[in-house]
Design a protein around this motif. Structure first.
Motif, PDB file in Angstrom:
ATOM      1  N   SER A 103       0.843  -1.198   0.000  1.00 18.20           N
ATOM      2  CA  SER A 103       0.000   0.000   0.000  1.00 18.20           C
ATOM      3  C   SER A 103       0.874   1.243   0.000  1.00 18.20           C
ATOM      4  N   ASP A 104       0.332   2.341  -0.515  1.00 17.12           N
ATOM      5  CA  ASP A 104       0.969   3.667  -0.426  1.00 17.12           C
ATOM      6  C   ASP A 104       2.399   3.649  -0.955  1.00 17.12           C
ATOM      7  N   LEU A 105       2.564   3.217  -2.212  1.00 16.99           N
ATOM      8  CA  LEU A 105       3.895   3.210  -2.826  1.00 16.99           C
ATOM      9  C   LEU A 105       4.388   4.621  -3.094  1.00 16.99           C
ATOM     10  N   HIS A 106       3.485   5.543  -3.436  1.00 12.21           N
ATOM     11  CA  HIS A 106       3.817   6.963  -3.630  1.00 12.21           C
ATOM     12  C   HIS A 106       5.032   7.176  -4.530  1.00 12.21           C
TER      13      HIS A 106
ATOM     14  N   ASP B 123      -2.939  -4.341  -3.609  1.00 12.77           N
ATOM     15  CA  ASP B 123      -2.488  -2.964  -3.395  1.00 12.77           C
ATOM     16  C   ASP B 123      -3.697  -2.132  -2.960  1.00 12.77           C
ATOM     17  N   THR B 124      -3.626  -1.587  -1.739  1.00 10.49           N
ATOM     18  CA  THR B 124      -4.759  -0.809  -1.222  1.00 10.49           C
ATOM     19  C   THR B 124      -4.609   0.697  -1.454  1.00 10.49           C
ATOM     20  N   GLY B 125      -3.947   1.082  -2.542  1.00  8.88           N
ATOM     21  CA  GLY B 125      -4.030   2.446  -3.028  1.00  8.88           C
ATOM     22  C   GLY B 125      -2.888   3.377  -2.729  1.00  8.88           C
ATOM     23  N   ASP B 126      -2.992   4.579  -3.308  1.00  5.54           N
ATOM     24  CA  ASP B 126      -1.963   5.624  -3.266  1.00  5.54           C
ATOM     25  C   ASP B 126      -0.674   5.136  -3.912  1.00  5.54           C
ATOM     26  N   ILE B 127      -0.813   4.645  -5.128  1.00  9.61           N
ATOM     27  CA  ILE B 127       0.369   4.219  -5.873  1.00  9.61           C
ATOM     28  C   ILE B 127       1.098   5.430  -6.453  1.00  9.61           C
ATOM     29  N   THR B 128       0.377   6.586  -6.577  1.00 14.26           N
ATOM     30  CA  THR B 128       0.970   7.817  -7.085  1.00 14.26           C
ATOM     31  C   THR B 128       0.818   8.929  -6.050  1.00 14.26           C
ATOM     32  N   ASP B 129       1.249  10.144  -6.424  1.00 13.66           N
ATOM     33  CA  ASP B 129       1.119  11.316  -5.557  1.00 13.66           C
ATOM     34  C   ASP B 129       0.051  12.288  -6.045  1.00 13.66           C
ATOM     35  N   TRP B 130       0.030  12.516  -7.373  1.00 12.43           N
ATOM     36  CA  TRP B 130      -0.871  13.524  -7.928  1.00 12.43           C
ATOM     37  C   TRP B 130      -1.926  12.921  -8.852  1.00 12.43           C
ATOM     38  N   GLY B 131      -1.769  11.664  -9.236  1.00 19.47           N
ATOM     39  CA  GLY B 131      -2.718  11.044 -10.150  1.00 19.47           C
ATOM     40  C   GLY B 131      -2.645  11.602 -11.554  1.00 19.47           C
ATOM     41  N   SER B 132      -1.488  12.149 -11.957  1.00 16.16           N
ATOM     42  CA  SER B 132      -1.353  12.796 -13.260  1.00 16.16           C
ATOM     43  C   SER B 132      -0.934  11.781 -14.327  1.00 16.16           C
ATOM     44  N   GLU B 133      -1.044  12.211 -15.585  1.00 14.00           N
ATOM     45  CA  GLU B 133      -0.708  11.330 -16.706  1.00 14.00           C
ATOM     46  C   GLU B 133       0.760  10.900 -16.698  1.00 14.00           C
TER      47      GLU B 133
ATOM     48  N   ARG C 118      -8.132   2.316  -5.826  1.00 17.50           N
ATOM     49  CA  ARG C 118      -7.620   3.688  -5.786  1.00 17.50           C
ATOM     50  C   ARG C 118      -7.471   4.192  -4.349  1.00 17.50           C
ATOM     51  N   GLY C 119      -6.416   4.953  -4.123  1.00 17.75           N
ATOM     52  CA  GLY C 119      -6.275   5.711  -2.887  1.00 17.75           C
ATOM     53  C   GLY C 119      -6.685   7.149  -3.115  1.00 17.75           C
ATOM     54  N   ASN C 120      -6.607   7.973  -2.095  1.00 17.09           N
ATOM     55  CA  ASN C 120      -7.027   9.361  -2.245  1.00 17.09           C
ATOM     56  C   ASN C 120      -6.044  10.196  -3.063  1.00 17.09           C
ATOM     57  N   HIS C 121      -4.870   9.636  -3.386  1.00 15.44           N
ATOM     58  CA  HIS C 121      -3.919  10.321  -4.264  1.00 15.44           C
ATOM     59  C   HIS C 121      -3.967   9.787  -5.693  1.00 15.44           C
ATOM     60  N   ASP C 122      -4.821   8.806  -5.951  1.00 16.57           N
ATOM     61  CA  ASP C 122      -4.916   8.186  -7.275  1.00 16.57           C
ATOM     62  C   ASP C 122      -6.152   8.700  -8.006  1.00 16.57           C
TER      63      ASP C 122
ATOM     64  N   VAL D   6      -4.086  -2.955   8.646  1.00 13.41           N
ATOM     65  CA  VAL D   6      -3.681  -1.710   8.004  1.00 13.41           C
ATOM     66  C   VAL D   6      -2.198  -1.804   7.668  1.00 13.41           C
ATOM     67  N   GLU D   7      -1.875  -1.690   6.393  1.00 15.76           N
ATOM     68  CA  GLU D   7      -0.482  -1.800   5.970  1.00 15.76           C
ATOM     69  C   GLU D   7       0.222  -0.461   6.065  1.00 15.76           C
ATOM     70  N   GLY D   8       1.524  -0.492   6.364  1.00 18.04           N
ATOM     71  CA  GLY D   8       2.332   0.718   6.309  1.00 18.04           C
ATOM     72  C   GLY D   8       2.602   1.108   4.875  1.00 18.04           C
ATOM     73  N   SER D   9       3.489   2.037   4.667  1.00 14.76           N
ATOM     74  CA  SER D   9       3.793   2.516   3.324  1.00 14.76           C
ATOM     75  C   SER D   9       4.883   1.666   2.687  1.00 14.76           C
ATOM     76  N   THR D  10       4.514   0.939   1.636  1.00 15.66           N
ATOM     77  CA  THR D  10       5.499   0.127   0.923  1.00 15.66           C
ATOM     78  C   THR D  10       6.488   1.006   0.173  1.00 15.66           C
ATOM     79  N   GLY D  11       6.130   2.268  -0.051  1.00 14.67           N
ATOM     80  CA  GLY D  11       7.044   3.211  -0.696  1.00 14.67           C
ATOM     81  C   GLY D  11       7.734   4.130   0.272  1.00 14.67           C
ATOM     82  N   GLY D  12       7.669   3.827   1.576  1.00 11.29           N
ATOM     83  CA  GLY D  12       8.315   4.705   2.548  1.00 11.29           C
ATOM     84  C   GLY D  12       7.753   6.115   2.517  1.00 11.29           C
ATOM     85  N   ALA D  13       6.448   6.244   2.169  1.00  9.88           N
ATOM     86  CA  ALA D  13       5.750   7.533   2.079  1.00  9.88           C
ATOM     87  C   ALA D  13       6.279   8.409   0.958  1.00  9.88           C
ATOM     88  N   GLY D  14       7.040   7.839   0.004  1.00  6.73           N
ATOM     89  CA  GLY D  14       7.546   8.622  -1.115  1.00  6.73           C
ATOM     90  C   GLY D  14       8.579   9.640  -0.663  1.00  6.73           C
ATOM     91  N   LEU D  15       8.644  10.765  -1.382  1.00  8.97           N
ATOM     92  CA  LEU D  15       9.626  11.798  -1.039  1.00  8.97           C
ATOM     93  C   LEU D  15       9.385  12.383   0.344  1.00  8.97           C
TER      94      LEU D  15
END
Length: 533
Positions: free
Chosen positions: A259-262, A285-295, A315-319, A443-452
């Motif tokens: 989850s939350d790869l960001h 994957d329970t969402g937030d694979i991106t940050d802005w959901g842009s192309e 989808r997460g709230n950032h997707d 509840v899974e932690g961030s697999t992406g370490g919360a991104g940047l």
């Protein structure tokens, strides 16, 4: 009226007599040459500008990006980096009537994949990106000189119809172009990149990523340790069979929960290693694979097709819908939006987060915990529960992004998976009317370490994922929590938890871990501890 001569003809007026007198003045060689020179300069500048506008651009590769670089005449010198559709940043990089524009295009899929698959590729990419940029600027400079001279020569031929004067036009264009580049190079301000001016969505970038210099430094540490991390993930499997109930769960269904790869590129090689070493049947994957959901961010999901197992995603709230569509195009992907499917022997139901927080117009309440937000998220879980009941068959696993959706699913399915919090939690929902067995929420932690954003803290956010073991009755029997130490740390820890009957109304926490096996660390200062309960 003009005076009349004796012959009856009108005498010329004073204007005519003045112009006639001027024409009789012999023009000097200097004045003629000055006029020709001014004409050549004017024609040269016109041809130079036309040539630059039409042809002063070059395609180049900057790291994994396909980029277009161009120069344009401008009132003041600056560098513009365009990142569509996120916006642009402007850098007061030099003086002179010249603007450099770098437009980042799509990610090259092959180079991006090679970067993700090779742990040392991140380090090499960071070292070569400056060389890529310098090479692109050099090629752009030669092209700009060429098109400016060519434009001036062509316009000179059209105006003067003289090869000699056209050649002079080319020479003037060459002198002006080289002088402009020289002025830009002589006034170059490398430190200006630390104070860019943002436009578009990138206006929010400083608030999101914090101190860019600190993040870059921390990420450099992470890249140095990435190879050791992936090696240690492989090593934990060689000792995991010493943990409790291994033989009991062997042969059942194994699910990897992320989850939350960001957008963290280091998540993919780790996920791939766990999938291969633990013989995973499907990834959830329970969402937030991106940050802005842009192309442009959508290219990040290309690694899904390389995992070789079903990839179930919500989808997460950032997707955005763009993100979900990109995931859906990948081989073996399953996108759930209020749907129930059978995957890898499990009946899985899932719904995306009802919010899209990067867009403040469609999600004005953001990701906070106001009453309106909680109701919005809870209702998503209620909608999924209604879908499961309407299907006529119970679900084995339910997927939501925000754990606030889980209470609405209590008793509908025994295991609920969520993310969003960037920290691992295990809860048991309280019993209620008509609920025989309360649901368990993982509840899974961030697999992406919360991104940047995970790089801003003094203690970086660790990368977390879990392997879930289901028996032949589709009952969760155990789960392994895998944690990779935060940025700059290569420690990999695995905790095995044997699932018991949930205790209603209270969180489930593992007993204090007892070391059961320790993998021999690599020569780098790393350690891999395996703790079982």
């Amino acid at each position: 009226m003009d005076p009349v001569t004796e012959e009856g003809e009108a005498k010329p007026g004073w204007r005519a007599r003045l112009w006639s007198a001027v024409r009789r003045i012999p023009s000097s060689r200097f004045s003629r040459r000055t006029g020709v020179l001014l004409s050549i300069i004017a024609v040269s500048l016109v041809g130079l500008v036309l040539g630059v506008l039409l042809g002063a651009r070059a395609q180049t590769d900057i790291g994994p990006f396909q980029a277009e670089m161009s120069v344009r005449p401008a009132a003041t010198g600056e560098t513009e980096v365009v990142v569509p559709p996120l916006g642009a940043l402007h850098i007061n990089s030099h003086d002179g009537p010249l603007r450099l524009t770098v437009r980042l295009g799509a990610l090259d899929q092959e180079r991006t994949q090679a970067l993700l698959n090779d742990p040392s590729g991140i380090t090499r990419a960071s070292q070569t990106v400056v060389d890529d940029l310098q090479d692109g600027i050099l090629r752009l400079g030669f092209r700009t000189v060429s098109v400016s001279v060519l434009g001036a020569v062509v316009i000179g031929l059209l105006v003067f119809r003289s090869t000699r004067r056209a050649a002079w036009c080319g020479g003037v264009a060459l002198l002006v172009t080289v002088s402009t580049f020289g002025l830009a190079a002589g006034t170059l301000r490398p430190d200006s990149i630390e104070q860019p001016r943002y436009e578009g969505l990138l206006v929010n970038a400083p608030a999101i990523v914090g101190d860019a210099r600190r993040i870059a430094q921390d990420y450099g540490k992470y890249a140095d340790q990435l190879k050791a991390i992936v090696a240690n993930v492989s090593r934990i499997y060689t000792t995991v069979n010493k943990l409790p109930i291994y033989n009991q769960v062997d042969g059942g269904i194994r699910i990897l929960h992320v989850s939350d790869l960001h957008l963290n590129p280091s998540a993919w090689p780790t996920i791939r290693t766990v999938v291969e070493q633990f013989d995973i049947d499907a990834v959830i994957d329970t969402g937030d694979i991106t940050d802005w959901g842009s192309e442009p961010e959508a290219t990040y999901v290309a690694s899904i097709s390389l995992l070789g197992v079903p990839y179930v995603y919500i989808r997460g709230n950032h997707d955005s819908a763009v993100t979900a569509a990109a995931v859906g195009r990948q081989r073996n992907s399953v996108v759930l939006e209020n749907k129930v499917v059978d995957v890898a022997g499990l009946r899985i139901a899932g719904i995306g987060d009802p919010r899209f927080t990067p867009d403040k117009e469609t999600s004005p309440t953001g990701s906070g915990r106001s009453r309106q937000v909680i109701e919005q998220v809870y209702n998503a879980g209620a909608e999924l529960a209604a879908t499961i009941r309407a299907s006529g068959k119970p679900a084995d696993v339910c997927l939501v992004h925000d754990p606030e959706s889980a209470p609405a699913l209590n008793g509908v399915c025994p295991t609920i998976l969520a993310g969003h919090l960037h920290r691992r939690e295990v809860r048991s929902l309280p019993p209620g009317p008509g609920i025989k067995t309360p649901s368990r929420v993982l509840v899974e932690g961030s697999t992406g370490g919360a991104g940047l954003r995970g790089l801003e803290k003094d203690e970086p956010t660790p990368l977390q994922m879990s392997v879930l073991y289901f028996d032949n009755t589709k009952t969760l029997q155990a789960y392994d929590d895998i944690q990779l130490g935060g940025t700059g740390q290569a420690q990999v820890t695995l905790n095995r938890t044997v699932v018991g009957r949930p205790q209603p109304g209270s969180p489930i926490t593992p007993a204090p871990p007892q070391p059961s096996a320790t993998a021999t660390p690599t020569p780098t200062p790393t350690a891999t501890t395996l703790d079982g309960n």
